[in-house]
Design a protein around this motif. Structure first.
Motif, PDB file in Angstrom:
ATOM      1  N   ARG A  41       0.751  -1.364   0.064  1.00 42.10           N
ATOM      2  CA  ARG A  41      -0.024   0.137  -0.067  1.00 42.10           C
ATOM      3  C   ARG A  41       0.747   1.261  -0.207  1.00 42.10           C
ATOM      4  N   LYS A  42       2.054   1.202   0.141  1.00 43.07           N
ATOM      5  CA  LYS A  42       2.799   2.672   0.250  1.00 43.07           C
ATOM      6  C   LYS A  42       2.760   3.213  -0.935  1.00 43.07           C
ATOM      7  N   ILE A  43       2.669   2.698  -2.010  1.00 43.95           N
ATOM      8  CA  ILE A  43       2.403   3.250  -3.409  1.00 43.95           C
ATOM      9  C   ILE A  43       1.229   4.304  -3.575  1.00 43.95           C
ATOM     10  N   TRP A  44       0.126   4.004  -2.571  1.00 41.21           N
ATOM     11  CA  TRP A  44      -0.991   4.828  -2.772  1.00 41.21           C
ATOM     12  C   TRP A  44      -0.914   6.273  -2.057  1.00 41.21           C
ATOM     13  N   SER A  45       0.276   6.745  -1.499  1.00 41.15           N
ATOM     14  CA  SER A  45       0.477   7.948  -0.991  1.00 41.15           C
ATOM     15  C   SER A  45       1.115   8.714  -2.314  1.00 41.15           C
ATOM     16  N   ARG A  46       1.726   8.277  -3.444  1.00 39.60           N
ATOM     17  CA  ARG A  46       2.265   8.599  -4.330  1.00 39.60           C
ATOM     18  C   ARG A  46       1.362   8.635  -5.690  1.00 39.60           C
TER      19      ARG A  46
ATOM     20  N   VAL B 299       4.867   4.578 -10.798  1.00 39.24           N
ATOM     21  CA  VAL B 299       5.029   3.262 -10.511  1.00 39.24           C
ATOM     22  C   VAL B 299       6.507   2.710 -10.883  1.00 39.24           C
ATOM     23  N   CYS B 300       6.712   3.011 -12.079  1.00 42.19           N
ATOM     24  CA  CYS B 300       8.132   2.753 -12.503  1.00 42.19           C
ATOM     25  C   CYS B 300       9.201   3.056 -11.576  1.00 42.19           C
ATOM     26  N   ASP B 301       9.158   4.305 -11.093  1.00 41.43           N
ATOM     27  CA  ASP B 301       9.935   5.151 -10.394  1.00 41.43           C
ATOM     28  C   ASP B 301       9.999   4.093  -8.918  1.00 41.43           C
ATOM     29  N   PHE B 302       8.872   3.990  -8.467  1.00 42.19           N
ATOM     30  CA  PHE B 302       8.663   3.090  -7.162  1.00 42.19           C
ATOM     31  C   PHE B 302       9.432   1.660  -7.320  1.00 42.19           C
ATOM     32  N   LEU B 303       9.080   0.867  -8.316  1.00 47.06           N
ATOM     33  CA  LEU B 303       9.880  -0.340  -8.634  1.00 47.06           C
ATOM     34  C   LEU B 303      11.472  -0.192  -8.928  1.00 47.06           C
TER      35      LEU B 303
ATOM     36  N   MET C  93       6.477  15.315 -17.970  1.00 48.13           N
ATOM     37  CA  MET C  93       5.776  14.931 -16.658  1.00 48.13           C
ATOM     38  C   MET C  93       6.686  14.380 -15.713  1.00 48.13           C
ATOM     39  N   LEU C  94       7.909  13.597 -16.138  1.00 44.53           N
ATOM     40  CA  LEU C  94       9.050  13.141 -14.939  1.00 44.53           C
ATOM     41  C   LEU C  94       9.618  14.537 -14.591  1.00 44.53           C
ATOM     42  N   ASN C  95       9.796  15.485 -15.331  1.00 49.39           N
ATOM     43  CA  ASN C  95      10.575  16.811 -14.664  1.00 49.39           C
ATOM     44  C   ASN C  95       9.502  17.351 -13.626  1.00 49.39           C
ATOM     45  N   PHE C  96       8.439  17.436 -13.988  1.00 45.48           N
ATOM     46  CA  PHE C  96       7.265  18.067 -13.178  1.00 45.48           C
ATOM     47  C   PHE C  96       7.361  17.475 -11.818  1.00 45.48           C
ATOM     48  N   MET C  97       6.829  15.824 -11.874  1.00 45.24           N
ATOM     49  CA  MET C  97       6.646  15.209 -10.804  1.00 45.24           C
ATOM     50  C   MET C  97       8.008  15.265  -9.835  1.00 45.24           C
ATOM     51  N   LYS C  98       9.090  15.374 -10.482  1.00 44.35           N
ATOM     52  CA  LYS C  98      10.366  15.258  -9.892  1.00 44.35           C
ATOM     53  C   LYS C  98      10.581  16.514  -9.013  1.00 44.35           C
ATOM     54  N   ASP C  99      10.284  17.578  -9.846  1.00 41.33           N
ATOM     55  CA  ASP C  99      10.169  18.935  -8.703  1.00 41.33           C
ATOM     56  C   ASP C  99       9.208  18.879  -7.794  1.00 41.33           C
ATOM     57  N   PHE C 100       8.161  18.234  -7.732  1.00 39.55           N
ATOM     58  CA  PHE C 100       7.177  18.083  -6.545  1.00 39.55           C
ATOM     59  C   PHE C 100       7.870  16.960  -5.497  1.00 39.55           C
TER      60      PHE C 100
ATOM     61  N   ASN D  50       8.158  13.853  -6.068  1.00 34.60           N
ATOM     62  CA  ASN D  50       7.265  12.522  -6.333  1.00 34.60           C
ATOM     63  C   ASN D  50       7.942  11.386  -7.479  1.00 34.60           C
ATOM     64  N   ILE D  51       9.377  11.782  -7.987  1.00 35.38           N
ATOM     65  CA  ILE D  51      10.168  10.850  -8.521  1.00 35.38           C
ATOM     66  C   ILE D  51      11.350  10.758  -7.834  1.00 35.38           C
ATOM     67  N   HIS D  52      11.766   9.769  -7.467  1.00 35.04           N
ATOM     68  CA  HIS D  52      12.959   9.519  -6.613  1.00 35.04           C
ATOM     69  C   HIS D  52      14.347   9.158  -7.440  1.00 35.04           C
ATOM     70  N   ASN D  53      14.124   8.671  -8.627  1.00 25.58           N
ATOM     71  CA  ASN D  53      15.188   8.240  -9.158  1.00 25.58           C
ATOM     72  C   ASN D  53      15.585   9.141 -10.533  1.00 25.58           C
ATOM     73  N   ASP D  54      16.724   9.088 -11.028  1.00 22.73           N
ATOM     74  CA  ASP D  54      16.956   9.818 -12.267  1.00 22.73           C
ATOM     75  C   ASP D  54      15.761   9.569 -13.309  1.00 22.73           C
TER      76      ASP D  54
END
Ligand code: GLU
Length: 304
Positions: free
Chosen positions: A80-85, A120-124, A168-175, A177-181
């Motif tokens: 369930r940790k995914i559901w906060s993201r 979800v990809c970033d989470f994995l 989208m990735l850039n945008f979410m990284k700025d917020f 919500n993306i932890h990887n490169d």
């Protein structure tokens, strides 16, 4: 049990006669060359009987159908940790829309729009050193096909023009919500979208959702509760801003991809996959939607 083979043949004939209007996806150059007249359909019953028509053994790019398998892998491990993201509400917007992301501070509406699948990809990627091999192994295990792989040509061709997904990735990284490169995330995403399967392989893979999270060998991959949730997400979010229309016309949980495939299930009854490359204006296979509408109409087997 209905005579599914005769019904699939009837559907095939009707779809060929009607030829619903659509266009093969061209924004990913590697998908543009597919012949528009290809059509396949495969149905697997809960009792294990299989029926098929047309080009059901040809493999094609499953594209967004992979998003169901991505979230399934997350839920089969970390839960369930995914559901906060990422949320669980329909977006009502096209699959590649950026607009909601700003309002919702980088948290995508659901895992089946591109932004959600990228999270979800970033989470994995944070869980595994080699997420692509882990994911391919997961898909091989679920499908029962040991050599399922992805199409490097299609992946490369999507990667070359992935400007919007990178935005989208850039945008979410700025917020945050993306932890990887982001380059590593986009490479992983393009690879998993270009996995190739036939209708038969896809129907067998989605048997997991027909069987309430259980594989054919009895192994429980997803809890009954999580399988229920994935089916609910497919019903409400599986067809982008046409999810309501699909529920209205077909009435099955399912997921489409811009390669022209659709996988759908009637829990406890059957798993079905259909493939026809031309897409309607919402990005869903035009003939695929018609074929599934005919299936539930003729057999009276929508979930409603
Ligand atoms: N790989 C595709 C994209 O990101 C998936 C879209 C789809 O199948 O709907 O545009």
């Amino acid at each position: 049990m209905p005579d599914y083979q005769a019904i699939l043949e009837e559907i095939h004939a009707k779809v060929v006669a009607e030829r619903p209007e659509g266009r093969v996806a061209s924004y990913i150059p590697g998908l543009a060359k597919i012949h528009p007249d290809l059509f396949g359909m495969h149905l697997l019953t809960a009792e294990g009987e299989e029926f098929s028509v047309g080009d059901s053994d040809e493999t094609f790019s499953i594209q967004s159908i992979t998003k169901v398998l991505l979230i399934s892998m997350v839920l089969s491990t970390q839960g369930r940790k995914i559901w906060s993201r990422v949320g669980v509400e329909p977006s009502g917007d096209p699959f590649n829309s950026l607009v909601q992301l700003e309002h919702e501070r980088g948290i995508p509406r659901n895992p089946f729009i591109n932004s959600g699948a990228l999270v979800v990809c970033d989470f994995l990627m944070s869980l595994y050193d080699d997420p692509l091999s882990e994911f391919l192994n997961f898909v091989r295990r679920i499908s029962g096909v040991p050599d399922i792989s992805f199409d490097r040509f299609v992946a490369k061709s999507e990667r070359k023009v992935a400007y919007r997904n990178l935005a989208m990735l850039n945008f979410m990284k700025d917020f945050g919500n993306i932890h990887n490169d982001i380059i590593a995330v986009i490479d992983f995403y393009c690879a998993v979208c270009s996995i190739r399967m036939s209708c038969g392989e896809l129907a067998r893979t989605f048997a997991l959702f027909m069987n309430h999270g259980k594989l054919g060998n009895g192994e429980q991959i997803l809890s009954v509760r999580r399988a229920k949730r994935i089916n609910a997400l497919m019903l409400t979010c599986g067809f982008y801003d046409e999810s309501g229309e699909f529920a209205f016309r077909v009435g099955l949980p399912g997921k489409s991809g811009v390669g022209g495939g659709i996988a759908a299930v009637n829990p406890g009854k059957y798993s079905v996959a259909v493939w026809s490359p031309p897409l309607n204006e919402k990005g869903n296979s035009a003939a695929g939607c018609l074929a599934l509408e005919l299936l539930t109409d003729i057999t009276g087997t929508s979930i409603f």
